[in-house]
Design a protein around this motif. Structure first.
Motif, PDB file in Angstrom:
ATOM      1  N   LEU A 258      29.952 -32.398   0.211  1.00 30.75           N
ATOM      2  CA  LEU A 258      28.508 -32.492   0.261  1.00 30.75           C
ATOM      3  C   LEU A 258      27.959 -31.115  -0.048  1.00 30.75           C
ATOM      4  CD1 LEU A 258      27.830 -34.789   3.353  1.00 30.75           C
ATOM      5  CD2 LEU A 258      27.013 -35.185   1.015  1.00 30.75           C
ATOM      6  N   MET A 259      27.005 -31.048  -0.969  1.00 29.16           N
ATOM      7  CA  MET A 259      26.425 -29.788  -1.399  1.00 29.16           C
ATOM      8  C   MET A 259      24.987 -29.715  -0.864  1.00 29.16           C
ATOM      9  SD  MET A 259      29.082 -28.869  -3.212  1.00 29.16           S
ATOM     10  CE  MET A 259      28.512 -27.444  -4.157  1.00 29.16           C
ATOM     11  N   PHE A 260      24.726 -28.761   0.024  1.00 31.75           N
ATOM     12  CA  PHE A 260      23.430 -28.618   0.677  1.00 31.75           C
ATOM     13  C   PHE A 260      22.671 -27.448   0.063  1.00 31.75           C
ATOM     14  CE2 PHE A 260      26.130 -30.669   3.841  1.00 31.75           C
ATOM     15  CZ  PHE A 260      25.314 -31.674   4.329  1.00 31.75           C
ATOM     16  N   GLY A 261      21.454 -27.710  -0.432  1.00 32.78           N
ATOM     17  CA  GLY A 261      20.660 -26.667  -1.069  1.00 32.78           C
ATOM     18  C   GLY A 261      19.394 -26.360  -0.304  1.00 32.78           C
ATOM     19  N   SER A 262      18.776 -25.224  -0.679  1.00 29.06           N
ATOM     20  CA  SER A 262      17.584 -24.744  -0.002  1.00 29.06           C
ATOM     21  C   SER A 262      16.606 -24.190  -1.022  1.00 29.06           C
ATOM     22  CB  SER A 262      17.957 -23.648   1.008  1.00 29.06           C
ATOM     23  OG  SER A 262      16.819 -23.106   1.638  1.00 29.06           O
ATOM     24  N   GLU A 263      15.333 -24.158  -0.647  1.00 29.25           N
ATOM     25  CA  GLU A 263      14.337 -23.506  -1.486  1.00 29.25           C
ATOM     26  C   GLU A 263      14.466 -21.990  -1.375  1.00 29.25           C
ATOM     27  OE1 GLU A 263      10.336 -24.735  -1.026  1.00 29.25           O
ATOM     28  OE2 GLU A 263      10.717 -26.803  -1.635  1.00 29.25           O
ATOM     29  N   GLY A 264      13.742 -21.279  -2.260  1.00 27.77           N
ATOM     30  CA  GLY A 264      13.720 -19.830  -2.231  1.00 27.77           C
ATOM     31  C   GLY A 264      14.388 -19.220  -3.439  1.00 27.77           C
ATOM     32  N   SER A 265      14.120 -17.965  -3.681  1.00 30.37           N
ATOM     33  CA  SER A 265      14.774 -17.238  -4.758  1.00 30.37           C
ATOM     34  C   SER A 265      16.225 -16.974  -4.391  1.00 30.37           C
ATOM     35  CB  SER A 265      14.043 -15.917  -5.007  1.00 30.37           C
ATOM     36  OG  SER A 265      12.706 -16.136  -5.386  1.00 30.37           O
ATOM     37  N   ASP A 266      17.109 -17.017  -5.392  1.00 31.92           N
ATOM     38  CA  ASP A 266      18.538 -16.790  -5.169  1.00 31.92           C
ATOM     39  C   ASP A 266      19.044 -17.691  -4.049  1.00 31.92           C
ATOM     40  OD1 ASP A 266      20.963 -15.431  -5.804  1.00 31.92           O
ATOM     41  OD2 ASP A 266      20.693 -14.121  -4.064  1.00 31.92           O
ATOM     42  N   SER A 267      18.633 -18.953  -4.085  1.00 33.37           N
ATOM     43  CA  SER A 267      18.895 -19.849  -2.959  1.00 33.37           C
ATOM     44  C   SER A 267      20.346 -20.321  -2.942  1.00 33.37           C
ATOM     45  CB  SER A 267      17.963 -21.057  -3.023  1.00 33.37           C
ATOM     46  OG  SER A 267      18.137 -21.765  -4.232  1.00 33.37           O
ATOM     47  N   PRO A 268      20.901 -20.478  -1.727  1.00 31.33           N
ATOM     48  CA  PRO A 268      22.295 -20.906  -1.607  1.00 31.33           C
ATOM     49  C   PRO A 268      22.455 -22.405  -1.718  1.00 31.33           C
ATOM     50  CG  PRO A 268      21.378 -20.539   0.571  1.00 31.33           C
ATOM     51  CD  PRO A 268      20.294 -20.171  -0.420  1.00 31.33           C
ATOM     52  N   VAL A 269      23.585 -22.817  -2.284  1.00 33.66           N
ATOM     53  CA  VAL A 269      24.049 -24.198  -2.234  1.00 33.66           C
ATOM     54  C   VAL A 269      25.386 -24.164  -1.508  1.00 33.66           C
ATOM     55  CG1 VAL A 269      24.767 -26.225  -3.529  1.00 33.66           C
ATOM     56  CG2 VAL A 269      22.857 -24.828  -4.358  1.00 33.66           C
ATOM     57  N   THR A 270      25.436 -24.759  -0.344  1.00 31.70           N
ATOM     58  CA  THR A 270      26.598 -24.650   0.534  1.00 31.70           C
ATOM     59  C   THR A 270      27.429 -25.918   0.484  1.00 31.70           C
ATOM     60  OG1 THR A 270      25.370 -23.185   2.019  1.00 31.70           O
ATOM     61  CG2 THR A 270      27.353 -24.206   2.901  1.00 31.70           C
ATOM     62  N   ALA A 271      28.704 -25.764   0.191  1.00 25.80           N
ATOM     63  CA  ALA A 271      29.625 -26.903   0.108  1.00 25.80           C
ATOM     64  C   ALA A 271      30.302 -27.132   1.452  1.00 25.80           C
ATOM     65  CB  ALA A 271      30.682 -26.638  -0.958  1.00 25.80           C
ATOM     66  N   GLN A 272      30.347 -28.398   1.864  1.00 26.37           N
ATOM     67  CA  GLN A 272      31.074 -28.781   3.067  1.00 26.37           C
ATOM     68  C   GLN A 272      31.872 -30.043   2.776  1.00 26.37           C
ATOM     69  OE1 GLN A 272      28.535 -29.059   6.509  1.00 26.37           O
ATOM     70  NE2 GLN A 272      28.117 -26.867   6.536  1.00 26.37           N
ATOM     71  N   ASP A 273      32.990 -30.205   3.475  1.00 27.41           N
ATOM     72  CA  ASP A 273      33.807 -31.399   3.278  1.00 27.41           C
ATOM     73  C   ASP A 273      32.985 -32.643   3.551  1.00 27.41           C
ATOM     74  OD1 ASP A 273      36.055 -29.962   2.617  1.00 27.41           O
ATOM     75  OD2 ASP A 273      36.901 -30.013   4.639  1.00 27.41           O
ATOM     76  N   ALA A 274      33.041 -33.609   2.648  1.00 24.19           N
ATOM     77  CA  ALA A 274      32.350 -34.877   2.859  1.00 24.19           C
ATOM     78  C   ALA A 274      33.106 -35.712   3.874  1.00 24.19           C
ATOM     79  CB  ALA A 274      32.236 -35.632   1.537  1.00 24.19           C
ATOM     80  N   PRO A 275      32.402 -36.441   4.730  1.00 25.16           N
ATOM     81  CA  PRO A 275      33.084 -37.327   5.677  1.00 25.16           C
ATOM     82  C   PRO A 275      33.990 -38.298   4.947  1.00 25.16           C
ATOM     83  CG  PRO A 275      30.750 -37.171   6.195  1.00 25.16           C
ATOM     84  CD  PRO A 275      30.940 -36.496   4.857  1.00 25.16           C
ATOM     85  N   GLY A 287      34.965 -35.978  15.426  1.00 23.83           N
ATOM     86  CA  GLY A 287      34.235 -34.719  15.505  1.00 23.83           C
ATOM     87  C   GLY A 287      34.885 -33.689  14.624  1.00 23.83           C
ATOM     88  N   GLY A 288      34.206 -32.546  14.464  1.00 24.21           N
ATOM     89  CA  GLY A 288      34.777 -31.466  13.685  1.00 24.21           C
ATOM     90  C   GLY A 288      33.724 -30.685  12.993  1.00 24.21           C
ATOM     91  N   GLY A 289      34.140 -29.603  12.350  1.00 27.22           N
ATOM     92  CA  GLY A 289      33.205 -28.725  11.669  1.00 27.22           C
ATOM     93  C   GLY A 289      32.967 -29.156  10.253  1.00 27.22           C
ATOM     94  N   GLY A 290      32.458 -28.209   9.468  1.00 25.92           N
ATOM     95  CA  GLY A 290      32.168 -28.489   8.077  1.00 25.92           C
ATOM     96  C   GLY A 290      31.182 -29.603   7.938  1.00 25.92           C
ATOM     97  N   GLY A 291      31.375 -30.438   6.919  1.00 22.04           N
ATOM     98  CA  GLY A 291      30.427 -31.513   6.663  1.00 22.04           C
ATOM     99  C   GLY A 291      30.832 -32.820   7.293  1.00 22.04           C
ATOM    100  N   ARG A 292      31.856 -32.844   8.128  1.00 22.12           N
ATOM    101  CA  ARG A 292      32.291 -34.098   8.712  1.00 22.12           C
ATOM    102  C   ARG A 292      31.275 -34.608   9.708  1.00 22.12           C
ATOM    103  NH1 ARG A 292      38.114 -32.473  10.754  1.00 22.12           N
ATOM    104  NH2 ARG A 292      37.006 -30.545  11.159  1.00 22.12           N
ATOM    105  N   ALA A 293      31.166 -35.928   9.794  1.00 24.19           N
ATOM    106  CA  ALA A 293      30.225 -36.519  10.738  1.00 24.19           C
ATOM    107  C   ALA A 293      30.783 -36.429  12.139  1.00 24.19           C
ATOM    108  CB  ALA A 293      29.973 -37.973  10.366  1.00 24.19           C
ATOM    109  N   SER A 294      29.933 -36.069  13.088  1.00 27.47           N
ATOM    110  CA  SER A 294      30.346 -36.031  14.480  1.00 27.47           C
ATOM    111  C   SER A 294      30.046 -37.362  15.127  1.00 27.47           C
ATOM    112  CB  SER A 294      29.607 -34.903  15.217  1.00 27.47           C
ATOM    113  OG  SER A 294      28.215 -35.094  15.143  1.00 27.47           O
TER     114      SER A 294
END
Length: 330
Positions: A258-275, A287-294
């Motif tokens: 899963l790729m999560f993006g944000s507004e703003g200049s030089d904005s990050p797109v953060t990758a996390q493991d998809a459930p 449960g768990g970290g990253g993009g997994r569903a809790s």
């Protein structure tokens, strides 16, 4: 559109704790974190993984830019092409983007910052360009109305199997999933009907490439659903990364991230493991970290799943409640 209360809330969070920076590692496969380097892209409000170009993501600004789409190389964060849409009117508040099984890019001009001031909104559709060069592409414009009246929305998905378009409206206490007609028509208004509740103040959503999962994000949290052809079933929460104004999410082309993006200049797109790595969600409730569903205890989700200290939560709550009193109309 720019939302001062959300930006200030993000600033309060940033002051309370440091968010991990997006990875600078190469992302040639399109499944690693990156930053959007183009100075023209300051309000990235939607993301869609290209179906034709490995490692490329389509994005757009949400307002005050023009009829433009940007193809961003995730390996470098640089724009490979800017596409100008022709054959449409003047965009008002572009908030979402998705690619359908017909190979077309669907662009959702569905935002309504005054929450019901426009009796209709628009969806644009155009074939995904085979060559990434700056060019003008003629798009088809569809008029969209809701069966229960005008509303603000920032989330739109296209079913990867049926090609049907869905929209999620943006409500602080939770919204609804709206189903469009089986095929969009240029001959009149396309009426979208509510088919399910969504337990989130949704800023974007994404369907897994196999059409089994729906990921919905907000500013401070996320929810995972089994898709079931639009008859959604909630299965867990998403650990959405801390971002200043998080307004976009998409699956990587292979469905593993899963790729999560944000507004703003030089904005990050953060990758996390998809459930479930973007496949069946039968294992996604662990449960768990990253993009997994809790695990999901039920009840609406409004972002409490962020793993932050009590002090940061207090700062966030105080700032957010104060801003709600001050902001007036969105």
């Amino acid at each position: 559109m720019r939302r001062p209360f959300a930006l200030l809330a993000g600033a309060l969070l940033a002051g309370a704790l440091a968010a991990p920076a997006a990875s600078a590692s190469p992302a040639g496969d399109g499944d690693a974190s990156f930053r959007i380097k183009d100075p023209r892209i300051t309000e990235s409000s939607g993301l869609a993984a290209s179906h034709l170009h490995k490692g490329v993501y389509w994005t757009h600004n949400d307002s005050d830019d023009g009829p433009y789409l940007y193809a961003v190389d995730s390996a470098t964060g640089k724009t490979l092409a800017r596409i100008t849409l022709s054959g449409i009117g003047t965009p008002r508040d572009v908030e979402a983007i998705s690619i359908g099984p017909d190979g077309r890019i669907y662009v959702g001009d569905i935002g309504d910052n005054l929450d019901g001031s426009w009796p209709y909104v628009w969806i644009y559709a155009l074939p995904e360009p085979k060559k990434l060069v700056d060019r003008t592409v003629r798009a088809t414009q569809y008029v969209v109305k809701y069966s229960d009246g005008a509303r603000n929305a920032e989330s739109m998905v296209v079913d990867p199997k049926s090609g049907r378009v869905y929209i999620i409206d943006k409500k602080e206490d939770g919204g609804h999933l709206y189903e469009g007609p089986a095929r969009l028509s240029t001959g009149g208004s396309n009426v979208f009907e509510p088919v399910a509740d969504v337990d989130l103040w949704a800023t974007d959503a994404a369907l897994s490439p196999d059409g089994r999962q729906l990921a919905v994000r907000g500013y401070f949290g996320g929810v995972l659903y089994d898709w079931k052809g639009g008859r959604i079933k909630r299965v867990g929460r998403l650990n959405v990364p801390l971002q200043g104004q998080g307004e976009s999410v998409t699956y990587s082309a292979d469905g593993t991230k899963l790729m999560f993006g944000s507004e703003g200049s030089d904005s990050p797109v953060t990758a996390q493991d998809a459930p479930g790595k973007g496949s069946s969600s039968s294992s996604s409730s662990s449960g768990g970290g990253g993009g997994r569903a809790s695990g999901d205890e039920g009840g609406p989700v409004s972002g409490q799943n962020l793993k932050v200290g009590a002090g940061a939560l207090i700062v966030l709550a105080a700032g957010f409640l104060g801003l709600r009193r001050l902001r007036g109309r969105r």
